[in-house]
Design a protein around this motif. Sequence first.
Motif, PDB file in Angstrom:
ATOM      1  N   UNK A 173      -0.349 -20.717 -14.886  1.00  0.00           N
ATOM      2  CA  UNK A 173      -0.368 -19.800 -13.755  1.00  0.00           C
ATOM      3  C   UNK A 173      -1.782 -19.631 -13.223  1.00  0.00           C
ATOM      4  N   UNK A 174      -2.736 -19.485 -14.109  1.00  0.00           N
ATOM      5  CA  UNK A 174      -4.132 -19.333 -13.679  1.00  0.00           C
ATOM      6  C   UNK A 174      -4.604 -20.566 -12.919  1.00  0.00           C
ATOM      7  N   UNK A 175      -4.270 -21.750 -13.412  1.00  0.00           N
ATOM      8  CA  UNK A 175      -4.629 -22.979 -12.700  1.00  0.00           C
ATOM      9  C   UNK A 175      -4.027 -22.997 -11.295  1.00  0.00           C
ATOM     10  N   UNK A 176      -2.786 -22.551 -11.179  1.00  0.00           N
ATOM     11  CA  UNK A 176      -2.143 -22.515  -9.873  1.00  0.00           C
ATOM     12  C   UNK A 176      -2.858 -21.544  -8.933  1.00  0.00           C
ATOM     13  N   UNK A 177      -3.244 -20.380  -9.445  1.00  0.00           N
ATOM     14  CA  UNK A 177      -3.932 -19.401  -8.612  1.00  0.00           C
ATOM     15  C   UNK A 177      -5.276 -19.937  -8.123  1.00  0.00           C
ATOM     16  N   UNK A 203      -2.038  -9.490 -10.030  1.00  0.00           N
ATOM     17  CA  UNK A 203      -0.856 -10.164 -10.565  1.00  0.00           C
ATOM     18  C   UNK A 203      -1.028 -10.478 -12.047  1.00  0.00           C
ATOM     19  N   UNK A 204      -2.156 -11.076 -12.402  1.00  0.00           N
ATOM     20  CA  UNK A 204      -2.403 -11.413 -13.807  1.00  0.00           C
ATOM     21  C   UNK A 204      -2.477 -10.159 -14.674  1.00  0.00           C
ATOM     22  N   UNK A 205      -3.158  -9.130 -14.156  1.00  0.00           N
ATOM     23  CA  UNK A 205      -3.330  -7.911 -14.943  1.00  0.00           C
ATOM     24  C   UNK A 205      -2.007  -7.213 -15.217  1.00  0.00           C
ATOM     25  N   UNK A 206      -1.032  -7.362 -14.314  1.00  0.00           N
ATOM     26  CA  UNK A 206       0.243  -6.656 -14.452  1.00  0.00           C
ATOM     27  C   UNK A 206       1.212  -7.360 -15.392  1.00  0.00           C
ATOM     28  N   UNK A 207       0.945  -8.615 -15.743  1.00  0.00           N
ATOM     29  CA  UNK A 207       1.872  -9.352 -16.601  1.00  0.00           C
ATOM     30  C   UNK A 207       1.837  -8.804 -18.024  1.00  0.00           C
ATOM     31  N   UNK A 208       2.972  -8.779 -18.703  1.00  0.00           N
ATOM     32  CA  UNK A 208       3.038  -8.148 -20.023  1.00  0.00           C
ATOM     33  C   UNK A 208       2.302  -8.950 -21.091  1.00  0.00           C
ATOM     34  N   UNK A 209       1.768  -8.202 -22.048  1.00  0.00           N
ATOM     35  CA  UNK A 209       1.193  -8.802 -23.253  1.00  0.00           C
ATOM     36  C   UNK A 209       2.264  -8.703 -24.345  1.00  0.00           C
ATOM     37  N   UNK A 210       2.799  -9.825 -24.776  1.00  0.00           N
ATOM     38  CA  UNK A 210       3.967  -9.748 -25.665  1.00  0.00           C
ATOM     39  C   UNK A 210       3.600  -9.397 -27.102  1.00  0.00           C
ATOM     40  N   UNK A 211       4.551  -8.811 -27.779  1.00  0.00           N
ATOM     41  CA  UNK A 211       4.477  -8.642 -29.230  1.00  0.00           C
ATOM     42  C   UNK A 211       5.449  -9.638 -29.846  1.00  0.00           C
ATOM     43  N   UNK A 212       5.310  -9.934 -31.132  1.00  0.00           N
ATOM     44  CA  UNK A 212       6.144 -10.974 -31.752  1.00  0.00           C
ATOM     45  C   UNK A 212       7.552 -10.475 -32.078  1.00  0.00           C
ATOM     46  N   UNK A 221       8.366 -14.285 -20.948  1.00  0.00           N
ATOM     47  CA  UNK A 221       8.707 -15.565 -20.316  1.00  0.00           C
ATOM     48  C   UNK A 221       9.306 -15.347 -18.936  1.00  0.00           C
ATOM     49  N   UNK A 222      10.195 -14.371 -18.821  1.00  0.00           N
ATOM     50  CA  UNK A 222      10.816 -14.102 -17.526  1.00  0.00           C
ATOM     51  C   UNK A 222       9.796 -13.576 -16.515  1.00  0.00           C
ATOM     52  N   UNK A 223       8.868 -12.743 -16.980  1.00  0.00           N
ATOM     53  CA  UNK A 223       7.844 -12.214 -16.076  1.00  0.00           C
ATOM     54  C   UNK A 223       6.942 -13.333 -15.563  1.00  0.00           C
ATOM     55  N   UNK A 224       6.556 -14.250 -16.438  1.00  0.00           N
ATOM     56  CA  UNK A 224       5.704 -15.355 -16.004  1.00  0.00           C
ATOM     57  C   UNK A 224       6.466 -16.305 -15.090  1.00  0.00           C
ATOM     58  N   UNK A 225       7.741 -16.523 -15.383  1.00  0.00           N
ATOM     59  CA  UNK A 225       8.544 -17.372 -14.500  1.00  0.00           C
ATOM     60  C   UNK A 225       8.645 -16.762 -13.106  1.00  0.00           C
ATOM     61  N   UNK A 226       8.830 -15.450 -13.033  1.00  0.00           N
ATOM     62  CA  UNK A 226       8.922 -14.783 -11.742  1.00  0.00           C
ATOM     63  C   UNK A 226       7.611 -14.881 -10.969  1.00  0.00           C
TER      64      UNK A 226
END
Length: 268
Positions: A173-177, A203-212, A221-226
């Motif tokens: 995503x960062x490469x695309x931006x 946009x990047x700041x709002x994306x979730x930081x996942x836990x395991x 995954x769904x947030x990044x896909x969107x």
Amino acid sequence: MNKTKVIQDISAALRNEPTIRALFLSGSYGAGIEDSYSDIDFLAVSRDGPTDEFAALWREAVGGVGEIVLWWDRQAKPMLINAITADWLRIDVEIVTPDQVARRTASGLKALFDHARVLEALPPAPQNAGPNPARMKWQFEEFIRILGLLSLAIGRGEYLNGITGIFHLRNLLTELLIEETAAPNRGGVLHLNRLISEEQKSLLAALPVPSPTRESVIAANLAYAEAYLPRARRMARKIGVEWPERFEAATRVHLREALAVELPPSAT
């Protein structure tokens, strides 16, 4: 730390070595976009290339400006020496032969000394041709492929590996931006702030930081896909790359059947 003096001292230490035909600043200093956090990148034109003799001369020159606490001698790349001094000054040098430097452009180089008059013989950099279509096509497909691997991570309970997959999605995503902004002088990996817009940063700041956990990895995954898929489609249209429709469709079916997960739409 006076980096100007460091550059001058290293240059002076090597100026009269007959095997070193030219020494240039490259990287941020060569492009004139350095700041107080920049490392110092050099390009050395050595008659015989990256030899042990050159490495010894370089180590002596770098050691003259500070105690060396990290020394990678042609490890990461066979033409590269990385050093860090005790005050954490990062100094890198790429070593090329006269024949090798002749295949480069003059862009991003500042001469410290140039006995062989290398710089004046180098052509200017070509105008920015924009994103590389083949590279972008691979990135689009790679993003979808990593999304498809979500079923494996969840099925095996490999939630830590699932977080690693999200790290790869974030990089793509960062490469695309960055390609969207077409910013010149990309520099190293720690220059993102000046390469993307405020909207992209938000946009990047709002994306979730996942836990395991299962739920967190799926949600990320769904947030990044969107965030990625619609922008990637727009980029594909802009640069004339055929979108991997069949691969995307198959991946959607795969995740729906394996995990009852519905990817967000990619068309806008």
